[in-house]
Design a protein around this motif. Structure first.
Motif, PDB file in Angstrom:
ATOM      1  N   MET A  49      15.556  13.235  10.809  1.00 56.83           N
ATOM      2  CA  MET A  49      14.098  13.143  10.729  1.00 56.83           C
ATOM      3  C   MET A  49      13.493  13.847  11.937  1.00 56.83           C
ATOM      4  SD  MET A  49      11.785   9.729  10.443  1.00 56.83           S
ATOM      5  CE  MET A  49      10.438   9.904   9.350  1.00 56.83           C
ATOM      6  N   ALA A  50      12.496  14.668  11.686  1.00 58.15           N
ATOM      7  CA  ALA A  50      11.836  15.409  12.756  1.00 58.15           C
ATOM      8  C   ALA A  50      10.897  14.501  13.540  1.00 58.15           C
ATOM      9  CB  ALA A  50      11.052  16.575  12.165  1.00 58.15           C
ATOM     10  N   VAL A  51      10.750  14.825  14.805  1.00 63.08           N
ATOM     11  CA  VAL A  51       9.808  14.099  15.652  1.00 63.08           C
ATOM     12  C   VAL A  51       8.462  14.794  15.550  1.00 63.08           C
ATOM     13  CG1 VAL A  51       9.290  13.440  18.024  1.00 63.08           C
ATOM     14  CG2 VAL A  51      11.652  13.422  17.219  1.00 63.08           C
ATOM     15  N   LYS A  52       7.409  14.019  15.339  1.00 61.08           N
ATOM     16  CA  LYS A  52       6.069  14.589  15.191  1.00 61.08           C
ATOM     17  C   LYS A  52       5.645  15.237  16.521  1.00 61.08           C
ATOM     18  CE  LYS A  52       2.904  12.675  12.679  1.00 61.08           C
ATOM     19  NZ  LYS A  52       1.823  11.879  12.129  1.00 61.08           N
ATOM     20  N   PRO A  53       5.162  16.469  16.467  1.00 62.37           N
ATOM     21  CA  PRO A  53       4.714  17.134  17.695  1.00 62.37           C
ATOM     22  C   PRO A  53       3.480  16.453  18.289  1.00 62.37           C
ATOM     23  CG  PRO A  53       4.153  18.447  15.768  1.00 62.37           C
ATOM     24  CD  PRO A  53       4.969  17.288  15.277  1.00 62.37           C
ATOM     25  N   ILE A  54       3.268  16.713  19.567  1.00 61.85           N
ATOM     26  CA  ILE A  54       2.110  16.145  20.268  1.00 61.85           C
ATOM     27  C   ILE A  54       0.813  16.496  19.540  1.00 61.85           C
ATOM     28  CG2 ILE A  54       0.771  16.215  22.426  1.00 61.85           C
ATOM     29  CD1 ILE A  54       3.392  14.740  22.756  1.00 61.85           C
ATOM     30  N   TRP A  55       0.731  17.735  19.049  1.00 60.24           N
ATOM     31  CA  TRP A  55      -0.474  18.148  18.336  1.00 60.24           C
ATOM     32  C   TRP A  55      -0.722  17.249  17.121  1.00 60.24           C
ATOM     33  CZ3 TRP A  55      -1.028  20.116  13.312  1.00 60.24           C
ATOM     34  CH2 TRP A  55      -2.300  20.589  13.000  1.00 60.24           C
ATOM     35  N   GLY A  56       0.334  16.923  16.402  1.00 58.86           N
ATOM     36  CA  GLY A  56       0.208  16.050  15.234  1.00 58.86           C
ATOM     37  C   GLY A  56      -0.292  14.662  15.610  1.00 58.86           C
ATOM     38  N   LYS A  57       0.144  14.181  16.749  1.00 59.51           N
ATOM     39  CA  LYS A  57      -0.318  12.872  17.225  1.00 59.51           C
ATOM     40  C   LYS A  57      -1.799  12.928  17.595  1.00 59.51           C
ATOM     41  CE  LYS A  57       4.207  11.428  18.795  1.00 59.51           C
ATOM     42  NZ  LYS A  57       5.067  11.068  19.915  1.00 59.51           N
ATOM     43  N   ARG A  58      -2.229  14.060  18.177  1.00 58.63           N
ATOM     44  CA  ARG A  58      -3.666  14.212  18.496  1.00 58.63           C
ATOM     45  C   ARG A  58      -4.503  14.255  17.218  1.00 58.63           C
ATOM     46  NH1 ARG A  58      -2.360  18.053  23.278  1.00 58.63           N
ATOM     47  NH2 ARG A  58      -2.143  19.606  21.648  1.00 58.63           N
ATOM     48  N   VAL A  59      -3.965  14.898  16.174  1.00 63.96           N
ATOM     49  CA  VAL A  59      -4.662  14.950  14.885  1.00 63.96           C
ATOM     50  C   VAL A  59      -4.791  13.539  14.317  1.00 63.96           C
ATOM     51  CG1 VAL A  59      -4.501  15.724  12.484  1.00 63.96           C
ATOM     52  CG2 VAL A  59      -4.039  17.331  14.345  1.00 63.96           C
ATOM     53  N   ASP A  60      -3.700  12.781  14.346  1.00 62.18           N
ATOM     54  CA  ASP A  60      -3.738  11.404  13.842  1.00 62.18           C
ATOM     55  C   ASP A  60      -4.793  10.583  14.566  1.00 62.18           C
ATOM     56  OD1 ASP A  60      -1.739  11.905  11.998  1.00 62.18           O
ATOM     57  OD2 ASP A  60      -0.142  11.008  13.200  1.00 62.18           O
ATOM     58  N   LYS A  61      -4.858  10.729  15.898  1.00 67.07           N
ATOM     59  CA  LYS A  61      -5.849   9.981  16.684  1.00 67.07           C
ATOM     60  C   LYS A  61      -7.267  10.417  16.319  1.00 67.07           C
ATOM     61  CE  LYS A  61      -7.282   8.698  21.341  1.00 67.07           C
ATOM     62  NZ  LYS A  61      -8.643   8.582  20.920  1.00 67.07           N
ATOM     63  N   THR A  63      -0.241  18.044   0.633  1.00 72.87           N
ATOM     64  CA  THR A  63       1.167  17.973   1.011  1.00 72.87           C
ATOM     65  C   THR A  63       1.506  19.011   2.070  1.00 72.87           C
ATOM     66  OG1 THR A  63       1.706  17.178  -1.202  1.00 72.87           O
ATOM     67  CG2 THR A  63       3.530  18.026   0.124  1.00 72.87           C
ATOM     68  N   GLN A  64       0.995  20.211   1.895  1.00 74.20           N
ATOM     69  CA  GLN A  64       1.259  21.261   2.874  1.00 74.20           C
ATOM     70  C   GLN A  64       0.600  20.926   4.213  1.00 74.20           C
ATOM     71  OE1 GLN A  64       0.204  25.243   1.679  1.00 74.20           O
ATOM     72  NE2 GLN A  64       1.655  26.116   3.120  1.00 74.20           N
ATOM     73  N   MET A  65      -0.627  20.420   4.185  1.00 71.59           N
ATOM     74  CA  MET A  65      -1.306  20.058   5.420  1.00 71.59           C
ATOM     75  C   MET A  65      -0.540  18.963   6.160  1.00 71.59           C
ATOM     76  SD  MET A  65      -5.061  18.392   6.069  1.00 71.59           S
ATOM     77  CE  MET A  65      -4.394  16.766   5.752  1.00 71.59           C
ATOM     78  N   CYS A  66      -0.046  17.975   5.420  1.00 73.45           N
ATOM     79  CA  CYS A  66       0.734  16.905   6.049  1.00 73.45           C
ATOM     80  C   CYS A  66       2.000  17.462   6.689  1.00 73.45           C
ATOM     81  CB  CYS A  66       1.085  15.823   5.036  1.00 73.45           C
ATOM     82  SG  CYS A  66      -0.334  14.818   4.562  1.00 73.45           S
ATOM     83  N   GLY A  67       2.608  18.453   6.038  1.00 71.68           N
ATOM     84  CA  GLY A  67       3.778  19.106   6.610  1.00 71.68           C
ATOM     85  C   GLY A  67       3.459  19.822   7.911  1.00 71.68           C
ATOM     86  N   VAL A  68       2.300  20.455   7.963  1.00 67.77           N
ATOM     87  CA  VAL A  68       1.871  21.134   9.188  1.00 67.77           C
ATOM     88  C   VAL A  68       1.638  20.108  10.300  1.00 67.77           C
ATOM     89  CG1 VAL A  68       0.030  22.516  10.235  1.00 67.77           C
ATOM     90  CG2 VAL A  68       0.891  23.104   7.964  1.00 67.77           C
ATOM     91  N   ILE A  69       0.933  19.033   9.986  1.00 65.19           N
ATOM     92  CA  ILE A  69       0.646  17.992  10.977  1.00 65.19           C
ATOM     93  C   ILE A  69       1.941  17.349  11.469  1.00 65.19           C
ATOM     94  CG2 ILE A  69      -0.440  15.734  11.335  1.00 65.19           C
ATOM     95  CD1 ILE A  69      -2.661  16.693   9.369  1.00 65.19           C
ATOM     96  N   GLY A  70       2.891  17.176  10.566  1.00 65.70           N
ATOM     97  CA  GLY A  70       4.163  16.562  10.922  1.00 65.70           C
ATOM     98  C   GLY A  70       5.143  17.504  11.592  1.00 65.70           C
ATOM     99  N   GLY A  71       4.809  18.784  11.658  1.00 66.08           N
ATOM    100  CA  GLY A  71       5.664  19.756  12.314  1.00 66.08           C
ATOM    101  C   GLY A  71       6.776  20.301  11.434  1.00 66.08           C
ATOM    102  N   LEU A  72       6.727  20.045  10.137  1.00 66.00           N
ATOM    103  CA  LEU A  72       7.775  20.503   9.228  1.00 66.00           C
ATOM    104  C   LEU A  72       7.449  21.844   8.586  1.00 66.00           C
ATOM    105  CD1 LEU A  72       8.452  17.084   7.474  1.00 66.00           C
ATOM    106  CD2 LEU A  72       9.752  18.125   9.328  1.00 66.00           C
ATOM    107  N   VAL A  73       6.170  22.206   8.552  1.00 64.75           N
ATOM    108  CA  VAL A  73       5.715  23.442   7.917  1.00 64.75           C
ATOM    109  C   VAL A  73       4.903  24.233   8.937  1.00 64.75           C
ATOM    110  CG1 VAL A  73       4.262  24.399   6.079  1.00 64.75           C
ATOM    111  CG2 VAL A  73       5.604  22.336   5.656  1.00 64.75           C
TER     112      VAL A  73
END
Length: 61
Positions: A1-13, A34-44
């Motif tokens: 499982m990938a670790v969410k990048p810092i940027w993704g955590k800032r988006v969540d906040k 789905t694609q946007m979630c992948g970008v936020i999660g660092g997978l795409v």
């Protein structure tokens, strides 16, 4: 499982601060959820979606 990048955590906040869901954000930006979630999660990698999210939420890349 990938670790969410810092940027993704800032988006969540930012989404929490705006009381907004990822689904609502995808609809506002007119992008695939789905694609946007992948970008936020660092997978795409999609710089266009990332730039749109940053601009809308005011989050740094």
């Amino acid at each position: 499982m990938a670790v969410k990048p810092i940027w993704g955590k800032r988006v969540d906040k930012a989404l929490i601060d705006k009381n907004m869901t990822k689904k609502e954000l995808a609809e506002k930006l007119n992008v695939n959820y789905t694609q946007m979630c992948g970008v936020i999660g660092g997978l795409v990698i999609n710089e266009t979606i990332k730039a749109s999210v940053c601009a809308y939420l005011g989050v740094k890349e």
